[in-house]
Motif scaffolding. Structure first.
Motif, mmCIF file in Angstrom:
data_model
loop_
_atom_site.group_PDB
_atom_site.id
_atom_site.type_symbol
_atom_site.label_atom_id
_atom_site.label_comp_id
_atom_site.label_asym_id
_atom_site.label_seq_id
_atom_site.Cartn_x
_atom_site.Cartn_y
_atom_site.Cartn_z
ATOM 1 N N ARG A 83 0.835 -1.195 0.000
ATOM 2 C CA ARG A 83 0.000 0.000 0.000
ATOM 3 C C ARG A 83 0.872 1.247 0.000
ATOM 4 O O ARG A 83 2.099 1.165 0.046
ATOM 5 C CB ARG A 83 -0.926 0.011 1.214
ATOM 6 C CG ARG A 83 -0.224 -0.146 2.553
ATOM 7 C CD ARG A 83 -1.218 -0.189 3.681
ATOM 8 N NE ARG A 83 -0.605 -0.597 4.934
ATOM 9 C CZ ARG A 83 -0.970 -0.115 6.118
ATOM 10 N NH1 ARG A 83 -1.931 0.774 6.198
ATOM 11 N NH2 ARG A 83 -0.391 -0.547 7.222
ATOM 12 N N LYS A 84 0.212 2.397 -0.058
ATOM 13 C CA LYS A 84 0.922 3.668 -0.063
ATOM 14 C C LYS A 84 1.134 4.184 1.355
ATOM 15 O O LYS A 84 0.308 3.959 2.236
ATOM 16 C CB LYS A 84 0.124 4.717 -0.845
ATOM 17 C CG LYS A 84 -0.012 4.444 -2.336
ATOM 18 C CD LYS A 84 -0.856 5.531 -2.978
ATOM 19 C CE LYS A 84 -1.062 5.255 -4.460
ATOM 20 N NZ LYS A 84 -1.942 6.290 -5.091
ATOM 21 N N ALA A 85 2.233 4.859 1.541
ATOM 22 C CA ALA A 85 2.478 5.596 2.781
ATOM 23 C C ALA A 85 3.046 6.953 2.402
ATOM 24 O O ALA A 85 3.356 7.225 1.234
ATOM 25 C CB ALA A 85 3.435 4.837 3.690
ATOM 26 N N TYR A 86 3.181 7.820 3.406
ATOM 27 C CA TYR A 86 3.684 9.165 3.167
ATOM 28 C C TYR A 86 4.751 9.493 4.210
ATOM 29 O O TYR A 86 4.656 9.072 5.363
ATOM 30 C CB TYR A 86 2.542 10.189 3.259
ATOM 31 C CG TYR A 86 1.389 9.874 2.351
ATOM 32 C CD1 TYR A 86 1.402 10.271 1.019
ATOM 33 C CD2 TYR A 86 0.285 9.160 2.819
ATOM 34 C CE1 TYR A 86 0.338 9.965 0.173
ATOM 35 C CE2 TYR A 86 -0.780 8.846 1.986
ATOM 36 C CZ TYR A 86 -0.747 9.249 0.663
ATOM 37 O OH TYR A 86 -1.785 8.944 -0.171
ATOM 38 N N LEU A 87 5.770 10.230 3.774
ATOM 39 C CA LEU A 87 6.774 10.708 4.720
ATOM 40 C C LEU A 87 6.190 11.877 5.501
ATOM 41 O O LEU A 87 5.537 12.758 4.938
ATOM 42 C CB LEU A 87 8.044 11.135 3.982
ATOM 43 C CG LEU A 87 8.809 10.023 3.272
ATOM 44 C CD1 LEU A 87 10.044 10.591 2.576
ATOM 45 C CD2 LEU A 87 9.216 8.934 4.249
#
Length: 442
Positions: free
Chosen positions: A186-190
């Motif tokens: 899945r996507k994650a964000y910094l």
């Protein structure tokens, strides 16, 4: 045992060992003089023809060779002192020399001061050599002392340190400046800030927290004060009455830190950068955004953005306050909701304004802070008004369902603070390794 340059003046008459870089070489008649540089300064080393073997070895030395030299510390002859150096009244008379590492010709001049874009980019390409310059190395000695002073204040005033995660499933500020990364399936964000997790600590009952950690902003700006990765200092405190309590705390913190830096490094900062550090008086001047806009209009400065300040406006306002109040700092308060995130608390008498502030130091924004909304229903309504999808911030909203005290805090930029400490106009100069739109190396 190795002795550092800063301790050499107390060793007159003693036989000692120095290690460092050949900063400069001067030949005078049959004598060879070397300026030996270590992390704390420069010591003059004298090679005499009385010892022909060591003189022959010294004759091979070139700029930036790394050496070890042993000898006796002596006072310099009368009239030969260098008052510009802390070690300018002494010198080491060499008796033994060992080359630890030879160096090729440098790709950039060590003392280069070019600040135009081409020169700066070349210096950044060879940053580890650029940082050998004692003037630039001083920045990081000061940063070390500055961070220690911040920590001293926080820990002595009952703050708890936290380390929040830098992978997030949802934005912590807005979605406009996010670095998206692949996180398994899945996507994650910094993380753009530790904001959500500072507030979680308030709901956990920590009451006063601080964090020192990396911040990531996918900002496509090429200005001299923006970067894509930087260090942030953040605090959050509970049981406040308003954002003025947060500002009062920051005033005390900054006065404490600058007092420490002036005592330890004030003379060196002035010698290298001609910047005289001033410990700010408390309280700092404060103007609302509405008042700031009126002041700027009176100065003939264009209003570039309603409810916010452009860099030009920040500089003009700071100059006005310095002239009127004699103060380098000014808080700008009460920003409209259009330019602040959903979690900032709104004024009870004007729902279009937030209990928020920015701190300007000599024309540069160094801090953003606010009182946060701690009521669950209000947060939900404000998030909806901003057009946010509640599902990704569900866990954040849950922090406020089970009892959370009134609280607020700020995010402070140490690199911007260093720009003002040294009167340097480019954040690249005060960053160890700068990261921007076009720079991912070295």
């Amino acid at each position: 045992m190795r002795i550092l340059s800063k301790d050499v003046p107390n060793r007159v008459g003693e036989s000692i060992t120095l290690m460092g870089w050949v900063h400069a070489r001067r030949d005078h008649g049959k004598l060879i003089f070397i300026d030996l540089r270590d992390r704390w300064g420069i010591v003059q080393v004298v090679f005499s023809p009385d010892n022909k073997t060591i003189l022959q070895e010294a004759d091979k030395l070139r700029s930036e060779w790394v050496i070890q030299v042993e000898g006796v510390i002596q006072k310099r002859p009368a009239g030969m002192e260098n008052p510009e150096l802390p070690t300018g009244s002494i010198e080491l008379h060499a008796e033994k020399l060992e080359v630890l590492s030879a160096a090729e010709d440098l790709p950039i001049p060590l003392g280069e001061e070019g600040t135009d874009e081409a020169a700066l980019q070349k210096r950044l390409d060879w940053r580890w050599i650029d940082l050998r310059n004692p003037k630039r190395a001083l920045i990081f000695h000061v940063w070390t002392a500055m961070e220690q002073a911040f920590r001293e204040y926080w820990t002595s005033h009952d703050y708890i340190e936290i380390h929040s995660p830098k992978f997030m499933n949802a934005p912590s500020e807005s979605g406009a400046e996010l670095f998206e990364v692949k996180y398994f399936d899945r996507k994650a964000y910094l993380a753009q800030s530790p904001q959500f997790y500072k507030q979680m600590a308030m709901a956990a009952g920590f009451e006063k927290v601080f964090e020192v950690g990396p911040v990531f902003r996918a900002n496509p700006s090429f200005t001299s004060r923006h970067d894509t990765e930087f260090t942030g200092y953040d605090i959050e405190i509970s049981f406040i009455d308003s954002h003025y309590d947060v500002m009062a705390e920051e005033e005390k913190i900054l006065s404490y830190v600058l007092e420490k830096l002036k005592t330890s490094f004030g003379e060196e900062i002035f010698r290298h950068y001609e910047r005289k550090l001033t410990v700010p008086l408390i309280p700092f001047p404060k103007v609302t955004m509405q008042e700031a806009k009126k002041i700027l209009a009176g100065l003939g400065v264009a209003n570039e953005r309603e409810g916010d300040l452009s860099p030009e406006e920040e500089r003009a306002l700071s100059e006005f306050i310095l002239k009127k109040e004699g103060h380098e700092f000014v808080f700008v308060t009460d920003y409209p909701i259009t330019v602040r995130p959903f979690y900032h608390m709104r004024h009870p008498d004007n729902k279009n304004l937030t209990k928020s502030f920015d701190l300007l130091w000599n024309g540069l924004e160094v801090t953003t802070g606010a009182q946060r909304e701690h009521h669950y229903d209000m947060l939900v309504n404000q998030a909806k008004e901003k057009g946010l999808n509640l599902e990704p911030i569900k866990h954040y909203l849950d922090f406020f369902k089970y009892g959370c005290p009134p609280h607020g805090g700020f995010g402070h930029g140490p690199s911007r603070m260093l720009m003002k400490i040294f009167n340097i106009n480019n954040v690249r100069e005060v960053t160890y390794l700068y990261r921007g739109v076009n720079r991912l190396e070295p």
